[in-house]
Design a protein around this motif. Structure first.
Motif, PDB file in Angstrom:
ATOM      1  N   ASN A 101       0.810  -1.222   0.000  1.00  0.00           N
ATOM      2  CA  ASN A 101       0.000   0.000   0.000  1.00  0.00           C
ATOM      3  C   ASN A 101       0.840   1.268   0.000  1.00  0.00           C
ATOM      4  OD1 ASN A 101      -2.771  -0.813  -0.086  1.00  0.00           O
ATOM      5  ND2 ASN A 101      -2.454  -1.728   1.913  1.00  0.00           N
ATOM      6  N   PRO A 103       2.943   3.767  -1.950  1.00  0.00           N
ATOM      7  CA  PRO A 103       3.177   4.070  -3.368  1.00  0.00           C
ATOM      8  C   PRO A 103       4.652   4.206  -3.735  1.00  0.00           C
ATOM      9  CG  PRO A 103       2.235   5.973  -2.233  1.00  0.00           C
ATOM     10  CD  PRO A 103       2.237   4.830  -1.261  1.00  0.00           C
ATOM     11  N   GLU A 132      -8.789   5.091  -1.285  1.00  0.00           N
ATOM     12  CA  GLU A 132      -7.772   5.575  -2.222  1.00  0.00           C
ATOM     13  C   GLU A 132      -8.300   5.560  -3.652  1.00  0.00           C
ATOM     14  OE1 GLU A 132      -4.881   6.971  -1.406  1.00  0.00           O
ATOM     15  OE2 GLU A 132      -5.438   6.678   0.684  1.00  0.00           O
TER      16      GLU A 132
END
Length: 178
Positions: A101, A103, A132
């Motif tokens: 999770n 990035p 998200e």
């Protein structure tokens, strides 16, 4: 992990040496600063500790190296107290999900950290989080609703842009072509 000794800790680079389940080869993997913080507190209570002796010791009764069975008993007692059903492997899944999770982490980075042989095993941790996805879809729709700049109209007789004569004068002096 239960076979770790003090020599399996790299405090400066915040890494631990683990024995891979499949190959049985030792590999250095990154550990969080929180891990080393809690480890320091744990080690403070266990002094003195032998550099080549077991790192993980039982704390009930006589101190001896922790075994898989002992660790399972600890987790069983914790599950009973907390009303949970955690397994030892759940901690690995939590790590994998947190990395997936983030990035800034690439899938090959996560694969290497988890020491997965096949990247498809690592891909199972890629799950889109609803909040998200909603933010990204809203940003997409917002971008579509914004006016797009239009290029200046071009005529066949003049270029679509020209230098400002004052800029040319400033840059090239009075002999600049006008």
């Amino acid at each position: 992990m239960l076979d770790m000794t003090m020599s399996d800790l790299d405090w400066g680079n915040q890494r631990v040496r683990l024995i891979s389940k499949g190959s049985r080869e030792p590999e250095w993997v990154a550990a969080s600063s929180e891990f080393f913080h809690w480890l320091r507190l744990y080690l403070t209570e266990l002094r003195p500790l032998s550099p080549l002796g077991a790192l993980w010791l039982t704390t009930r009764g006589t101190r001896k190296p922790m075994t898989y069975t002992t660790l399972r008993a600890v987790l069983t007692r914790a599950n009973q107290k907390l009303g949970t059903n955690l397994s030892l492997h759940d901690f690995r899944h939590t790590c994998a999900m947190r990395l997936a999770n983030d990035p800034t982490m690439t899938l090959p980075d996560i694969q290497r950290h988890l020491r997965h042989r096949d990247i498809s095993t690592t891909q199972t941790y890629l799950r889109a989080r609803s909040e998200e996805v909603a933010k990204r879809v809203q940003a997409h729709h917002h971008a579509l609703s914004q006016p797009h700049p239009t290029p200046p109209e071009r005529s066949d007789t003049s270029p679509s842009w020209q230098y400002d004569p004052q800029d040319l004068l400033l840059l090239l002096g009075p002999e600049a072509p006008q």
